[in-house]
Design a protein around this motif. Structure first.
Motif, PDB file in Angstrom:
ATOM      1  N   PRO A  68       0.746  -0.990   0.000  1.00 60.87           N
ATOM      2  CA  PRO A  68      -0.202  -0.167  -0.054  1.00 60.87           C
ATOM      3  C   PRO A  68       0.622   1.460  -0.096  1.00 60.87           C
ATOM      4  O   PRO A  68       0.189   2.482   0.010  1.00 60.87           O
ATOM      5  N   TYR A  69       2.467   0.883  -0.065  1.00 60.99           N
ATOM      6  CA  TYR A  69       2.759   2.549  -0.348  1.00 60.99           C
ATOM      7  C   TYR A  69       3.917   2.372  -1.123  1.00 60.99           C
ATOM      8  O   TYR A  69       5.042   3.578  -1.290  1.00 60.99           O
ATOM      9  N   ASP A  70       3.717   1.455  -1.557  1.00 63.13           N
ATOM     10  CA  ASP A  70       4.285   1.440  -2.946  1.00 63.13           C
ATOM     11  C   ASP A  70       4.342   2.698  -3.754  1.00 63.13           C
ATOM     12  O   ASP A  70       5.130   3.470  -4.666  1.00 63.13           O
ATOM     13  N   ASN A  71       3.057   3.189  -3.530  1.00 64.80           N
ATOM     14  CA  ASN A  71       3.162   5.253  -4.195  1.00 64.80           C
ATOM     15  C   ASN A  71       4.168   5.800  -3.271  1.00 64.80           C
ATOM     16  O   ASN A  71       4.561   7.300  -4.161  1.00 64.80           O
ATOM     17  N   ASN A  72       4.301   5.547  -2.467  1.00 66.02           N
ATOM     18  CA  ASN A  72       4.612   7.445  -1.672  1.00 66.02           C
ATOM     19  C   ASN A  72       5.083   6.458   0.047  1.00 66.02           C
ATOM     20  O   ASN A  72       4.150   6.086   0.872  1.00 66.02           O
ATOM     21  N   GLY A  73       6.062   6.048   0.317  1.00 64.83           N
ATOM     22  CA  GLY A  73       6.119   5.084   1.257  1.00 64.83           C
ATOM     23  C   GLY A  73       7.172   6.097   2.770  1.00 64.83           C
ATOM     24  O   GLY A  73       6.033   7.748   2.750  1.00 64.83           O
ATOM     25  N   GLY A  74       7.746   5.733   3.542  1.00 62.33           N
ATOM     26  CA  GLY A  74       7.945   7.017   4.567  1.00 62.33           C
ATOM     27  C   GLY A  74       6.906   6.938   5.629  1.00 62.33           C
ATOM     28  O   GLY A  74       5.971   6.197   5.889  1.00 62.33           O
ATOM     29  N   SER A 110       1.128  10.316  16.895  1.00 56.44           N
ATOM     30  CA  SER A 110       0.168   9.615  16.297  1.00 56.44           C
ATOM     31  C   SER A 110       0.812   9.611  14.923  1.00 56.44           C
ATOM     32  O   SER A 110       2.607  10.162  15.550  1.00 56.44           O
ATOM     33  N   SER A 111       1.244   8.508  14.422  1.00 56.27           N
ATOM     34  CA  SER A 111       2.268   8.142  13.492  1.00 56.27           C
ATOM     35  C   SER A 111       1.494   7.841  11.895  1.00 56.27           C
ATOM     36  O   SER A 111       0.472   6.620  12.757  1.00 56.27           O
ATOM     37  N   GLN A 112       1.928   7.645  11.371  1.00 62.73           N
ATOM     38  CA  GLN A 112       0.507   7.050   9.608  1.00 62.73           C
ATOM     39  C   GLN A 112       2.762   6.557   8.827  1.00 62.73           C
ATOM     40  O   GLN A 112       3.367   7.121   8.383  1.00 62.73           O
ATOM     41  N   GLY A 113       1.734   6.482   8.094  1.00 64.89           N
ATOM     42  CA  GLY A 113       2.980   5.420   6.456  1.00 64.89           C
ATOM     43  C   GLY A 113       4.039   4.529   7.202  1.00 64.89           C
ATOM     44  O   GLY A 113       3.091   3.794   8.494  1.00 64.89           O
ATOM     45  N   SER A 114       4.471   3.892   6.089  1.00 64.69           N
ATOM     46  CA  SER A 114       5.350   2.636   6.196  1.00 64.69           C
ATOM     47  C   SER A 114       6.272   2.205   7.513  1.00 64.69           C
ATOM     48  O   SER A 114       6.391   1.034   8.294  1.00 64.69           O
ATOM     49  N   GLY A 115       6.398   3.958   8.372  1.00 66.22           N
ATOM     50  CA  GLY A 115       7.312   3.690   9.289  1.00 66.22           C
ATOM     51  C   GLY A 115       6.330   3.351  10.927  1.00 66.22           C
ATOM     52  O   GLY A 115       7.019   3.394  11.605  1.00 66.22           O
ATOM     53  N   SER A 116       5.685   4.225  10.115  1.00 73.66           N
ATOM     54  CA  SER A 116       4.525   3.509  11.709  1.00 73.66           C
ATOM     55  C   SER A 116       4.267   2.563  13.301  1.00 73.66           C
ATOM     56  O   SER A 116       4.502   2.687  13.711  1.00 73.66           O
ATOM     57  N   THR A 117       4.575   1.419  12.215  1.00 80.92           N
ATOM     58  CA  THR A 117       4.011   0.292  12.556  1.00 80.92           C
ATOM     59  C   THR A 117       5.696  -0.103  13.896  1.00 80.92           C
ATOM     60  O   THR A 117       5.748  -0.392  14.362  1.00 80.92           O
ATOM     61  N   LEU A 118       7.072   0.770  13.442  1.00 82.34           N
ATOM     62  CA  LEU A 118       8.092   0.683  14.268  1.00 82.34           C
ATOM     63  C   LEU A 118       8.015   1.368  15.028  1.00 82.34           C
ATOM     64  O   LEU A 118       8.368   1.953  16.099  1.00 82.34           O
ATOM     65  N   ILE A 119       6.815   2.998  14.760  1.00 81.58           N
ATOM     66  CA  ILE A 119       7.247   4.352  15.670  1.00 81.58           C
ATOM     67  C   ILE A 119       5.858   4.553  16.682  1.00 81.58           C
ATOM     68  O   ILE A 119       6.756   4.478  17.871  1.00 81.58           O
ATOM     69  N   ILE A 120       5.117   3.602  16.469  1.00 81.50           N
ATOM     70  CA  ILE A 120       4.403   3.740  18.015  1.00 81.50           C
ATOM     71  C   ILE A 120       4.474   3.062  18.657  1.00 81.50           C
ATOM     72  O   ILE A 120       3.988   3.691  19.901  1.00 81.50           O
ATOM     73  N   PRO A 121       5.184   1.759  18.776  1.00 81.45           N
ATOM     74  CA  PRO A 121       5.133   0.812  19.592  1.00 81.45           C
ATOM     75  C   PRO A 121       6.440   1.729  20.734  1.00 81.45           C
ATOM     76  O   PRO A 121       5.903   1.401  21.560  1.00 81.45           O
ATOM     77  N   PHE A 122       7.273   2.233  20.238  1.00 81.83           N
ATOM     78  CA  PHE A 122       8.074   2.880  20.635  1.00 81.83           C
ATOM     79  C   PHE A 122       7.770   4.298  21.317  1.00 81.83           C
ATOM     80  O   PHE A 122       7.690   4.400  22.837  1.00 81.83           O
ATOM     81  N   LEU A 123       6.725   5.373  20.645  1.00 78.44           N
ATOM     82  CA  LEU A 123       5.703   6.108  21.397  1.00 78.44           C
ATOM     83  C   LEU A 123       4.705   5.805  22.449  1.00 78.44           C
ATOM     84  O   LEU A 123       5.413   6.386  23.548  1.00 78.44           O
ATOM     85  N   ASP A 124       4.817   4.464  22.399  1.00 77.11           N
ATOM     86  CA  ASP A 124       3.541   3.854  23.062  1.00 77.11           C
ATOM     87  C   ASP A 124       4.649   3.210  24.673  1.00 77.11           C
ATOM     88  O   ASP A 124       4.265   3.922  26.451  1.00 77.11           O
ATOM     89  N   ASN A 125       5.546   3.538  24.317  1.00 76.80           N
ATOM     90  CA  ASN A 125       6.501   2.898  25.807  1.00 76.80           C
ATOM     91  C   ASN A 125       7.247   4.003  25.904  1.00 76.80           C
ATOM     92  O   ASN A 125       7.110   4.192  27.841  1.00 76.80           O
ATOM     93  N   GLN A 126       7.253   5.112  25.440  1.00 82.91           N
ATOM     94  CA  GLN A 126       8.320   5.881  25.799  1.00 82.91           C
ATOM     95  C   GLN A 126       7.057   7.225  26.623  1.00 82.91           C
ATOM     96  O   GLN A 126       7.420   8.083  27.651  1.00 82.91           O
ATOM     97  N   LEU A 127       5.529   7.131  26.248  1.00 85.32           N
ATOM     98  CA  LEU A 127       5.104   8.376  26.344  1.00 85.32           C
ATOM     99  C   LEU A 127       3.585   7.685  27.557  1.00 85.32           C
ATOM    100  O   LEU A 127       3.101   8.341  27.801  1.00 85.32           O
ATOM    101  N   LYS A 128       3.336   6.420  27.323  1.00 82.36           N
ATOM    102  CA  LYS A 128       2.660   5.794  27.963  1.00 82.36           C
ATOM    103  C   LYS A 128       0.757   6.433  27.933  1.00 82.36           C
ATOM    104  O   LYS A 128       0.737   7.018  29.229  1.00 82.36           O
ATOM    105  N   SER A 129       0.291   6.235  27.237  1.00 78.83           N
ATOM    106  CA  SER A 129      -0.854   7.353  27.174  1.00 78.83           C
ATOM    107  C   SER A 129      -2.144   6.993  27.224  1.00 78.83           C
ATOM    108  O   SER A 129      -2.414   5.869  27.918  1.00 78.83           O
ATOM    109  N   PRO A 130      -2.732   6.996  28.695  1.00 78.58           N
ATOM    110  CA  PRO A 130      -3.166   6.416  29.327  1.00 78.58           C
ATOM    111  C   PRO A 130      -4.893   6.594  28.533  1.00 78.58           C
ATOM    112  O   PRO A 130      -4.858   6.885  27.005  1.00 78.58           O
ATOM    113  N   SER A 131      -5.073   5.177  29.583  1.00 77.17           N
ATOM    114  CA  SER A 131      -6.004   4.514  28.350  1.00 77.17           C
ATOM    115  C   SER A 131      -7.468   4.918  28.061  1.00 77.17           C
ATOM    116  O   SER A 131      -8.115   5.852  29.233  1.00 77.17           O
TER     117      SER A 131
END
Length: 223
Positions: free
Chosen positions: A10-16, A142-163
Motif C-alpha cells: 500500500p506504500y508503493d506510491n509513497n512510503g515514509g 500519532s504516526s502514519q505511513g510505512s514506518g508507523s508500525t515501528l514508531i507507534i510501539p516506541f512512542l507508546d513505551n516512552q509516553l504511556k498514553s492513558p487508556s
C-alpha cells in the motif's frame, strides 16, 4: 497471483513516515522527505507536510496524487470559510472538515493516511489521527505511513498514553517539554530509517506554539 501482485504494498506510491506529538502549549509535526515507488527512490527532497492554517498542519502518507487533491480541496474550503467568517479555522474545526471530506469520498476514497496537528482555542497542542475514510480521534501523539508500525510501539513505551477507558478522562497531551518532544521525534526517525526502506534522506519538523511556526531539519540515512 502474479509476482507483481504478490509484492504489492500500500506504500508503493509513497512510503515514509509522519509523526505528531501534542504538548501543553505546543505541537510537533514531522515527516521524512523520501518519495519512492517499490525499490526506486523518485526524489529525496519531497515535503509530506502542508500548512493548512496558522494553527493547523497536515502530514500525509500514501498516493501523492490523492494527497495533493485532498490538500487542494481543503485549501479551497478554508478560503471560503475565511471569506464567510473573517477568521481562520481552528485546528479542531479543520479536523472535522478533514473527517467530513474523507467520509464524503468513502466509496472511492482518497488513498491518503493523515495526521493533523496544531493548537486548539485554549492554546493546547492537539493531534488528530485518521483512517482512509474519515474516522478520527484526538490523541496525544500519532504516526502514519510505512514506518508507523515501528514508531507507534516506541512512542507508546516512552509516553504511556492513558487508556480511553480511564475515568475521569485524562488530558490527551504528552508530559514532555517542547525540546524533549523534538528530541523524541528525531530518535523515532533515526530508528525507523534503519529498518524501513521507504523512510529516510531528511527529516522535516514543524513546531507550532504561541510564538508561531518554526521549521527544523535533520539529515537521515540516504541508503
Amino acid at each position: 497471483m502474479t509476482k507483481q501482485h504478490a509484492n504489492w504494498s500500500p506504500y508503493d506510491n509513497n512510503g515514509g513516515s509522519c509523526v505528531a506529538i501534542a504538548g501543553a502549549n505546543y505541537c510537533v509535526i514531522a515527516a521524512d522527505t523520501r518519495m519512492s515507488t517499490g525499490y526506486s527512490i523518485l526524489t529525496r527532497d519531497y515535503s509530506k507536510i502542508c500548512k493548512l492554517a496558522d494553527k493547523a498542519v497536515l502530514a500525509s502518507s500514501g498516493f501523492q496524487a490523492d494527497v495533493k487533491a485532498l490538500q487542494k480541496h481543503l485549501a479551497a474550503k478554508h478560503l471560503t470559510y475565511q471569506h464567510q467568517h473573517n477568521k481562520q479555522m481552528s485546528c479542531p474545526a479543520m479536523a472535522q472538515l478533514l473527517s467530513n471530506t474523507l467520509y464524503y469520498k468513502r466509496f472511492f476514497p482518497y488513498y491518503a493516511f493523515n495526521v493533523l496537528g496544531g493548537l486548539d482555542s485554549e492554546g493546547k497542542g492537539c493531534v488528530f489521527t485518521y483512517d482512509a475514510v474519515g474516522s478520527y480521534e484526538r490523541v496525544g501523539y500519532s504516526s502514519q505511513g510505512s514506518g508507523s508500525t515501528l514508531i507507534i510501539p516506541f512512542l507508546d513505551n516512552q509516553l504511556k498514553s492513558p487508556s480511553p477507558l480511564l475515568l475521569p478522562a485524562q488530558d490527551a497531551v504528552t508530559p514532555l517539554s517542547e525540546a524533549e518532544a523534538i528530541d523524541l521525534v528525531k530518535t523515532c526517525f533515526a530508528s525507523a530509517t534503519e529498518r524501513d526502506i521507504y523512510t529516510g534522506d531528511r527529516l522535516e519538523i514543524v513546531v507550532l506554539n504561541a510564538d508561531g511556526t518554526r521549521y527544523e531539519y535533520m539529515e537521515l540515512r540516504k541508503d
